[in-house]
Design a protein around this motif. Structure first.
Motif, PDB file in Angstrom:
ATOM      1  N   GLU A   1      50.934 -92.374 -41.566  1.00 24.38           N
ATOM      2  CA  GLU A   1      50.686 -93.931 -42.040  1.00 24.38           C
ATOM      3  C   GLU A   1      52.065 -94.371 -42.466  1.00 24.38           C
ATOM      4  N   ASN A   2      52.414 -95.553 -42.329  1.00 26.99           N
ATOM      5  CA  ASN A   2      53.461 -96.096 -42.663  1.00 26.99           C
ATOM      6  C   ASN A   2      53.428 -97.517 -43.242  1.00 26.99           C
ATOM      7  N   SER A   3      52.189 -97.713 -43.688  1.00 28.58           N
ATOM      8  CA  SER A   3      52.131 -99.470 -44.284  1.00 28.58           C
ATOM      9  C   SER A   3      51.386 -99.136 -45.523  1.00 28.58           C
ATOM     10  N   THR A   4      50.027 -98.612 -45.366  1.00 31.51           N
ATOM     11  CA  THR A   4      49.276 -98.551 -46.367  1.00 31.51           C
ATOM     12  C   THR A   4      48.478 -96.978 -46.480  1.00 31.51           C
ATOM     13  N   VAL A   5      47.855 -96.797 -47.565  1.00 32.95           N
ATOM     14  CA  VAL A   5      47.348 -95.354 -47.986  1.00 32.95           C
ATOM     15  C   VAL A   5      46.442 -95.140 -47.091  1.00 32.95           C
ATOM     16  N   CYS A   6      46.178 -94.247 -46.589  1.00 33.09           N
ATOM     17  CA  CYS A   6      45.232 -93.528 -45.440  1.00 33.09           C
ATOM     18  C   CYS A   6      43.759 -93.978 -46.202  1.00 33.09           C
ATOM     19  N   GLY A   7      42.882 -94.401 -45.268  1.00 34.84           N
ATOM     20  CA  GLY A   7      41.468 -94.798 -45.678  1.00 34.84           C
ATOM     21  C   GLY A   7      40.749 -93.473 -46.014  1.00 34.84           C
ATOM     22  N   MET A   8      41.213 -92.521 -45.731  1.00 33.82           N
ATOM     23  CA  MET A   8      40.451 -91.048 -46.077  1.00 33.82           C
ATOM     24  C   MET A   8      40.718 -90.904 -47.561  1.00 33.82           C
ATOM     25  N   LEU A   9      41.532 -91.304 -48.074  1.00 35.33           N
ATOM     26  CA  LEU A   9      42.043 -91.162 -49.498  1.00 35.33           C
ATOM     27  C   LEU A   9      42.298 -92.556 -50.252  1.00 35.33           C
ATOM     28  N   GLN A  10      41.641 -93.670 -49.931  1.00 33.31           N
ATOM     29  CA  GLN A  10      41.879 -94.817 -50.651  1.00 33.31           C
ATOM     30  C   GLN A  10      40.586 -94.943 -51.880  1.00 33.31           C
ATOM     31  N   THR A  11      41.171 -95.504 -52.828  1.00 34.11           N
ATOM     32  CA  THR A  11      40.161 -95.840 -53.926  1.00 34.11           C
ATOM     33  C   THR A  11      39.297 -96.837 -53.484  1.00 34.11           C
ATOM     34  N   ALA A  12      38.146 -97.320 -53.989  1.00 32.31           N
ATOM     35  CA  ALA A  12      37.405 -98.475 -53.786  1.00 32.31           C
ATOM     36  C   ALA A  12      38.240 -99.662 -53.894  1.00 32.31           C
ATOM     37  N   ASP A  13      38.918 -99.862 -55.067  1.00 30.34           N
ATOM     38  CA  ASP A  13      39.504-100.997 -55.486  1.00 30.34           C
ATOM     39  C   ASP A  13      40.766-101.379 -54.289  1.00 30.34           C
TER      40      ASP A  13
END
Length: 282
Positions: A118-130
């Motif tokens: 991942e080079n732009s956003t946090v991986c969806g597997m570890l994202q918070t809801a917000d």
């Protein structure tokens, strides 16, 4: 656009032209077919010359308008064949983000090991809801897709249950720039970084951070995910690329291994995340 993809689109265009010329009602001009369909004549030209990708609805309308409805199955098969590798966001997001997230959930459930960069956003597997909510809102605005943010967030968070299943392993590398990217309010980013700090010691997760001041043997380029050495999914602005040939999969694993050489893990990764977290004014 890949050469193979464009060649397949041009082949489909030639087939469409054949159907127009060989119509049982007699040869149709492009203008006549456009009038039957209620389209601009330029659309007929673009489709026949491989400069526009048709939708299923376009193909069905073309088959009907040329008096050959039975050929729709063939046309649709051609379309699905070359779209299996390049999945445009325009098509995927036509019903919103939720269906895309459900497809990802199905893929992830069938996988045991994920290698992600991942080079732009946090991986969806570890994202918070917000954090996920902010990301979906940004992309819905960009792609002008239906807003189904809450459903998409819920489905994305369901995917994270995979992290707590025995025998699963997430091998995740992130560029430090991801931690600084203000794609959401500072308070949301702070909570997201806290989430990352909390998963560093999780048995099923190995999180590596590539610090901004570490040397890179390759440019950061696009984010991608390798699923069980059977499939690579690469994200671009216009589409996802689904690549399943062995040589390409091996290439992306070499890319991942190269980035891993520049990454820090464990306590060192936590220190990088914590340093960014302290810089946030919340």
């Amino acid at each position: 656009m890949s050469t193979d993809y464009q060649r397949a689109r041009e082949d489909l265009g030639r087939r469409l032209r054949e159907l127009r010329v060989e119509s049982p009602d007699g040869r149709l001009t492009g203008v006549q077919l456009a009038q039957r369909l209620g389209w601009q004549q330029s659309k007929i030209s673009k489709l026949e010359n491989g400069r526009q990708t048709p939708t299923d609805a376009d193909l069905r309308a073309w088959a009907d308008a040329t008096g050959q409805p039975a050929v729709f199955a063939e046309l649709r098969g051609r379309l699905k064949g070359f779209e299996s590798q390049i999945r445009s966001w325009r098509r995927q997001l036509s019903a919103g983000h939720r269906p895309v997230q459900e497809t990802w959930n199905t893929l992830i459930r069938a996988s045991r090991t994920l290698h992600m960069w991942e080079n732009s956003t946090v991986c969806g597997m570890l994202q918070t809801a917000d954090y996920a909510r902010c990301v979906f809102e940004h992309y819905a605005e960009l792609q002008r897709s239906p807003r189904d943010t809450e459903d998409a967030v819920r489905v994305r968070l369901q995917r994270q249950e995979w992290l707590y299943e025995p025998g699963k392993q997430l091998e995740l590398l992130m560029w430090e720039g991801v931690l600084w990217a203000q794609v959401c309010p500072p308070s949301v980013l702070a909570a997201q970084l806290d989430r990352l700090l909390g998963v560093v010691g999780l048995d099923t997760v190995r999180l590596g951070i590539v610090p901004l001041d570490n040397g890179l043997r390759l440019p950061p380029a696009n984010a991608f995910c390798v699923l069980d050495e059977r499939l690579v999914i690469v994200e671009d602005w216009h589409a996802e690329l689904w690549l399943d040939d062995a040589e390409t999969i091996a290439l992306y694993r070499r890319v991942w291994d190269t980035f891993a050489e520049s990454a820090v893990f464990g306590t060192e990764a936590q220190q990088v995340i914590a340093r960014v977290r302290r810089s946030l004014k919340v």
